[in-house]
Scaffold this motif. Structure first.
Motif, PDB file in Angstrom:
ATOM      1  N   HIS A   1       0.829  -1.207   0.000  1.00 40.05           N
ATOM      2  CA  HIS A   1       0.000   0.000   0.000  1.00 40.05           C
ATOM      3  C   HIS A   1       0.863   1.257   0.000  1.00 40.05           C
ATOM      4  O   HIS A   1       0.513   2.259  -0.647  1.00 40.05           O
ATOM      5  CB  HIS A   1      -0.935  -0.014   1.207  1.00 40.05           C
ATOM      6  CG  HIS A   1      -1.934  -1.127   1.175  1.00 40.05           C
ATOM      7  ND1 HIS A   1      -3.041  -1.102   0.369  1.00 40.05           N
ATOM      8  CD2 HIS A   1      -1.970  -2.325   1.831  1.00 40.05           C
ATOM      9  CE1 HIS A   1      -3.738  -2.214   0.525  1.00 40.05           C
ATOM     10  NE2 HIS A   1      -3.102  -2.978   1.399  1.00 40.05           N
TER      11      HIS A   1
ATOM     12  N   GLU B   1       1.865   2.108  -3.499  1.00 35.80           N
ATOM     13  CA  GLU B   1       0.833   2.810  -4.266  1.00 35.80           C
ATOM     14  C   GLU B   1       0.789   4.294  -3.891  1.00 35.80           C
ATOM     15  O   GLU B   1       0.553   5.147  -4.749  1.00 35.80           O
ATOM     16  CB  GLU B   1      -0.532   2.161  -4.036  1.00 35.80           C
ATOM     17  CG  GLU B   1      -0.640   0.729  -4.516  1.00 35.80           C
ATOM     18  CD  GLU B   1      -0.304   0.548  -5.992  1.00 35.80           C
ATOM     19  OE1 GLU B   1      -0.778   1.363  -6.826  1.00 35.80           O
ATOM     20  OE2 GLU B   1       0.439  -0.402  -6.320  1.00 35.80           O
TER      21      GLU B   1
ATOM     22  N   GLN C   1       4.485   0.541 -11.796  1.00 34.35           N
ATOM     23  CA  GLN C   1       3.109   0.369 -11.325  1.00 34.35           C
ATOM     24  C   GLN C   1       2.249  -0.371 -12.341  1.00 34.35           C
ATOM     25  O   GLN C   1       2.352  -0.152 -13.542  1.00 34.35           O
ATOM     26  CB  GLN C   1       2.475   1.740 -11.034  1.00 34.35           C
ATOM     27  CG  GLN C   1       1.092   1.648 -10.415  1.00 34.35           C
ATOM     28  CD  GLN C   1       0.492   3.004 -10.119  1.00 34.35           C
ATOM     29  OE1 GLN C   1       0.779   3.985 -10.800  1.00 34.35           O
ATOM     30  NE2 GLN C   1      -0.348   3.083  -9.107  1.00 34.35           N
TER      31      GLN C   1
ATOM     32  N   THR D   1      -3.163  -3.389  -5.411  1.00 38.31           N
ATOM     33  CA  THR D   1      -1.771  -2.937  -5.395  1.00 38.31           C
ATOM     34  C   THR D   1      -0.904  -3.751  -6.347  1.00 38.31           C
ATOM     35  O   THR D   1      -1.133  -4.945  -6.564  1.00 38.31           O
ATOM     36  CB  THR D   1      -1.162  -3.021  -3.987  1.00 38.31           C
ATOM     37  OG1 THR D   1      -0.929  -4.389  -3.640  1.00 38.31           O
ATOM     38  CG2 THR D   1      -2.086  -2.390  -2.950  1.00 38.31           C
TER      39      THR D   1
END
Length: 535
Positions: free
Chosen positions: A235, A238, A337, A378
């Protein structure tokens, strides 16, 4: 730049008399005399983004290896950088005096906890007792207690072992390139060990956005930094992705021990990873004053219950060391990502293919359907599980919006936080009320509790159809979001007086609102971020 283009430029460069040699991101290239910073970036094909700051380390005749504390160790599977401890020890002295003798030594053994290169001869005094070691430390150890059978050991995890190490134990630590240790195999060996002369030692450096600056022979250029994200902080990763959404880390503060980016100040990250904040550590403030800020350590600090570690700089710490307030540094991450929001299922499958991740379609599963959510949410969890569920909707369920950053920056800070656009390309505005030509939305996230909505860009004579309004602090229904499908010269988009209404943007395809009813979620995608609107 394509490889064929780069090779062509290289050939042209090498055919020119009068050359200089410069190093860019650790790679030496040759250029004609009077070449500029921009020439070096183009010839090398180095990562670069318009407007980012690039660091130049000037060559100095004053460079002295005896004061070096960092060394780059190049192996057949990659390179990593070590940092010697400040405390003097016989092992540290041995390294400084004899590190060149360790070139070309093979990797002798690998375990879950450590790797060992050797053997070689030393004059160390081994102790036959168990020692406790932290992750990524360096030490000398004599196999069987025999200095004729000395090895260089690099730990990968906290553990206890009897290595035949000297009393002082470790003499240094790995500060960059830690992932290389996991890729080493028995066939690997050390190819080169190079002292790293930092800008702090020479005192001659330049951080600039000007690509016309001429380069001189022997200078070193740094265009980006790469962050290896921690598997323990899915997390937090992110949150960091959202901080560097533009691909850059904006330096909002510089201290003796860190630089920081305050783009998500006020957002509360999840606390996940308690570990020391060594030089190059990337971490987040999770509670209290400054929560949401992202930091990069430039010095060693202990672990903190207020700061969660989310990764480490693997390359480009020189650029971090040169950072100045207001500059933007280009950032790459490992892994990059995985963000499927706003993409079609076909686009998502193409993006996931290199990772071998399986895409499970839900909702509208047509190839052209647009993804509005993913589970896991995530990147790290998706890669760990090897699959991701994505929910698709028809294009008619998504509206495009243009936001007026230059006219209503404070209100847009609230708006993006409230509907999720700070973290995702697709935001959610639940439709709670419809009457006449007015649509009223209430964000699921109560950002008005910690974000001010002062009067800003209030209408003067008329609200135009499609304009998005937010009720400001001059009215009780602060934080409400509204849109009108017809021009109105009396009330704002949320039904409030003009003085209580902040205009933040407009819906580009207003006709799509007729596809929704009260209780529906309206998905929004922001277009043309940063444009100015003139009323």
């Amino acid at each position: 730049m394509k490889r064929t283009q780069t090779n062509k430029v290289f050939k042209e460069v090498l055919d020119v008399d009068g050359q200089i040699t410069v190093e860019i991101n650790g790679i030496e290239i040759k250029l004609p005399e009077r070449s500029t910073l921009g020439d070096a970036i183009r010839v090398s094909g180095s990562p670069y983004q318009e407007g980012v700051s690039v660091g130049i380390l000037k060559r100095s005749e004053m460079e002295q290896e005896e004061n070096v504390v960092e060394y780059r160790i190049v192996t057949t599977s990659g390179e990593f950088i070590i940092d010697l401890f400040e405390k003097h020890s016989p092992s540290k002295e041995q390294w400084i005096n004899r590190f060149r003798e360790y070139i070309d030594i093979p990797l002798r053994w690998i375990s879950r906890d450590a790797v060992a290169f050797g053997p070689f001869v030393s004059e160390m005094a081994p102790k036959r007792e168990k020692g406790a070691y932290k992750e990524y430390e360096l030490l000398f150890a004599a196999g069987g207690g025999d200095p004729q059978n000395t090895h260089l050991i690099i730990t990968k995890a906290r553990h206890s072992a009897e290595y035949g190490a000297p009393l002082e134990g470790a003499f240094g630590k790995v500060v960059s390139g830690k992932s290389v240790l996991d890729n080493l195999e028995k066939k690997d060996r050390i190819l080169e060990i190079k002292p790293v002369i930092s800008w702090k030692q020479t005192g001659e450096h330049l951080l600039t956005t000007d690509l016309t600056i001429p380069l001189e022979d022997g200078e070193k250029v740094f265009t980006f930094l790469n962050v290896m994200l921690s598997a323990e902080s899915p997390h937090g990763a992110e949150h960091f992705f959202a901080v560097i959404r533009s691909g850059t880390f904006k330096v909002d503060m510089v201290s003796s021990s860190f630089i920081s980016d305050h783009a998500l100040l006020g957002e509360l990250p999840v606390y996940e990873n308690y570990e020391p904040r060594t030089r190059g550590t990337v971490f987040l403030r999770t509670v209290g004053y400054g929560a949401g800020k992202a930091f990069i350590s430039t010095d060693d600090r202990t672990s903190s219950i207020l700061h969660s570690v989310i990764g480490h700089v693997e390359q480009g710490m020189e650029l971090v060391g040169m950072a100045e307030i207001g500059h933007r540094l280009l950032v790459h991450t490992t892994p990059p990502q995985i963000m499927l929001h706003g993409k079609s299922f076909l686009e998502a499958e193409e993006e996931l293919a290199p990772y071998g991740v399986k895409l499970i379609r839900e909702g509208d599963i047509a190839d052209e359907a647009l993804i509005v959510s993913q589970e896991p949410d995530t990147t790290i969890e998706i890669l760990r599980e090897g699959s991701v569920k994505a929910t698709g909707v028809d294009d008619s369920k998504i509206v495009s919006i243009e936001l007026y950053d230059n006219d209503a920056p404070m209100t847009l800070d609230f708006f993006r936080h409230a509907i999720g656009l700070q973290f995702r390309p697709v935001g959610i505005m639940p439709l709670i009320m419809m009457y006449e030509n007015t649509y009223i939305f209430k964000a699921e996230k109560p950002a008005e509790r910690y974000k001010e909505i002062l009067p800003e860009n209030t209408p003067k004579k008329m609200v135009v159809s499609g304009e998005i309004g937010v009720t400001n602090q001059a009215a009780k229904r602060m934080g409400m979001i509204g849109v009108k499908t017809k021009d109105d010269d009396l009330f704002g988009p949320t039904g409030e007086k003009f003085i209580s209404t902040n205009i933040i943007g407009r819906i580009l395809d207003i006709q799509k609102l007729q596809n929704f009813k009260e209780g529906d979620k309206v998905y929004v995608i922001e277009r043309n971020r940063g444009d100015t609107h003139e009323q």
